[in-house]
Design a protein around this motif. Structure first.
Motif, PDB file in Angstrom:
ATOM      1  N   PRO A 130       0.676  -1.377  -0.049  1.00 41.68           N
ATOM      2  CA  PRO A 130      -0.260   0.017   0.036  1.00 41.68           C
ATOM      3  C   PRO A 130       0.846   1.255  -0.030  1.00 41.68           C
ATOM      4  O   PRO A 130       2.150   1.338   0.528  1.00 41.68           O
ATOM      5  N   GLU A 131       0.133   2.266  -0.400  1.00 39.14           N
ATOM      6  CA  GLU A 131       0.788   3.636  -0.387  1.00 39.14           C
ATOM      7  C   GLU A 131       1.249   4.048   1.035  1.00 39.14           C
ATOM      8  O   GLU A 131       0.480   3.826   1.732  1.00 39.14           O
ATOM      9  N   ILE A 132       2.510   4.713   1.262  1.00 38.96           N
ATOM     10  CA  ILE A 132       2.949   5.279   2.384  1.00 38.96           C
ATOM     11  C   ILE A 132       2.943   6.610   2.197  1.00 38.96           C
ATOM     12  O   ILE A 132       3.949   6.947   1.541  1.00 38.96           O
ATOM     13  N   ALA A 133       2.332   7.374   3.010  1.00 41.27           N
ATOM     14  CA  ALA A 133       2.327   8.812   2.508  1.00 41.27           C
ATOM     15  C   ALA A 133       2.793   9.637   3.808  1.00 41.27           C
ATOM     16  O   ALA A 133       2.421   9.383   4.821  1.00 41.27           O
ATOM     17  N   VAL A 134       3.634  10.529   3.620  1.00 40.54           N
ATOM     18  CA  VAL A 134       4.282  11.424   4.402  1.00 40.54           C
ATOM     19  C   VAL A 134       3.948  12.792   4.189  1.00 40.54           C
ATOM     20  O   VAL A 134       4.159  13.361   2.917  1.00 40.54           O
ATOM     21  N   GLN A 135       3.566  13.582   5.391  1.00 43.36           N
ATOM     22  CA  GLN A 135       3.275  14.954   5.042  1.00 43.36           C
ATOM     23  C   GLN A 135       3.846  15.734   6.327  1.00 43.36           C
ATOM     24  O   GLN A 135       3.722  15.258   7.441  1.00 43.36           O
ATOM     25  N   ASP A 136       4.098  16.915   6.126  1.00 45.46           N
ATOM     26  CA  ASP A 136       4.502  17.982   7.243  1.00 45.46           C
ATOM     27  C   ASP A 136       4.261  19.214   6.694  1.00 45.46           C
ATOM     28  O   ASP A 136       4.174  19.690   5.880  1.00 45.46           O
ATOM     29  N   TRP A 137       4.181  20.228   7.783  1.00 39.11           N
ATOM     30  CA  TRP A 137       4.116  21.682   7.564  1.00 39.11           C
ATOM     31  C   TRP A 137       4.962  22.312   8.475  1.00 39.11           C
ATOM     32  O   TRP A 137       5.129  22.133   9.482  1.00 39.11           O
ATOM     33  N   VAL A 184       5.367  19.828   3.072  1.00 35.91           N
ATOM     34  CA  VAL A 184       6.063  19.045   2.375  1.00 35.91           C
ATOM     35  C   VAL A 184       5.434  17.703   2.235  1.00 35.91           C
ATOM     36  O   VAL A 184       5.102  17.137   3.333  1.00 35.91           O
ATOM     37  N   ALA A 185       5.618  17.028   1.454  1.00 39.01           N
ATOM     38  CA  ALA A 185       4.545  15.520   1.121  1.00 39.01           C
ATOM     39  C   ALA A 185       5.506  14.752   0.443  1.00 39.01           C
ATOM     40  O   ALA A 185       6.120  15.290  -0.679  1.00 39.01           O
ATOM     41  N   HIS A 186       5.223  13.406   0.436  1.00 41.54           N
ATOM     42  CA  HIS A 186       5.913  12.505  -0.490  1.00 41.54           C
ATOM     43  C   HIS A 186       5.115  11.388  -0.087  1.00 41.54           C
ATOM     44  O   HIS A 186       4.706  10.887   0.919  1.00 41.54           O
ATOM     45  N   SER A 221       2.520  13.868   9.559  1.00 40.13           N
ATOM     46  CA  SER A 221       1.767  12.322   9.392  1.00 40.13           C
ATOM     47  C   SER A 221       2.626  11.607   8.747  1.00 40.13           C
ATOM     48  O   SER A 221       3.291  11.886   7.780  1.00 40.13           O
ATOM     49  N   VAL A 222       2.330  10.226   8.998  1.00 41.77           N
ATOM     50  CA  VAL A 222       2.686   9.166   8.290  1.00 41.77           C
ATOM     51  C   VAL A 222       1.572   8.384   8.141  1.00 41.77           C
ATOM     52  O   VAL A 222       0.953   7.710   9.114  1.00 41.77           O
TER      53      VAL A 222
END
Length: 231
Positions: A130-137, A184-186, A221-222
């Motif tokens: 599954p996709e593993i999404a990372v996000q930060d502000w 910032v996201a990946h 977030s992860v």
């Protein structure tokens, strides 16, 4: 198929994903490993990306005592460290008299997410991927041209083998004042079998010149998303 297994499959749209009967699907459902932020304490300062960051306090008098190098607050869930940087005098003309220089420091925060402990299972991670999404502000503090870094690694069961990684170190525009949150996201996809941990690390630059000025962050977030990404 058990009722709990059917519930997991339907609610997370896992049709076609490997779901072995040996799993305790009631426990998996209660853990809710998919679509949930797996980081602990994602906003230690109590701030939200939906509200602009507060303007920095400008003290009437210089702060007494030794320079501050890290922010105050409850960073439970994070492992923290500080790197105090040497004074930078490169931009000062020869012969100029300098009363004070800002003292910069990196404040590093990191967490390691155990994907299996959060309720995910081997077959899903290895076969379905599954996709593993990372996000930060982070706050556009404009203390320096480089105020933020993000480093994320997908690790194998031994916690040292890196299966996939992503790093970013943006450069700030100091010519125009802007004081907003920057995203910032990946998304990790097609990363291959063997992922069991996610190591999340970000670094924010702070400075001290008569008072302490920091770069804030929020809503880190992860998230593991029920989207198949393997070929």
């Amino acid at each position: 198929m058990s009722d709990w297994k059917k519930t997991c499959e339907a609610e997370w749209s896992l049709h076609g994903a490997p779901m072995p009967d040996s799993r305790d699907w009631k426990s998996v459902y209660e853990a809710r490993p998919l679509g949930r932020n797996l980081l602990k304490n994602p906003a230690p300062s109590g701030l939200s990306k939906d509200v602009p960051p507060p303007e920095p306090d400008l003290p009437d008098e210089p702060t007494r005592g030794p320079p501050q190098s890290q922010p105050d607050g409850d960073f439970s869930g994070w492992t923290t460290s500080v790197e105090v940087l040497p004074y930078d005098s490169s931009g000062i003309p020869e012969g100029a008299v300098v009363c004070a220089l800002p003292l910069f420091s990196w404040f590093t925060m990191e967490q390691e997410v155990d994907l299996k402990a959060e309720g995910l299972w081997d077959e899903l991670l290895d076969e379905y991927q599954p996709e593993i999404a990372v996000q930060d502000w982070y706050e556009e503090s404009q203390l320096h041209r480089s105020i933020y870094q993000l480093h994320v690694k997908l690790l194998a069961a031994d916690r040292s083998t890196v299966i996939s990684q992503h790093s970013v170190a943006p450069t700030e525009d100091l010519d125009q004042y802007s004081h907003n949150w920057k995203e910032v996201a990946h998304v990790f996809s097609g990363y291959g079998p063997g992922v069991r941990y996610v190591h999340f690390q970000h670094r924010l630059k702070n400075s001290f010149l008569n008072s302490f000025f920091l770069t804030r962050f929020t809503n880190s977030s992860v998230t593991v998303r029920a989207v198949r990404t393997s070929s």
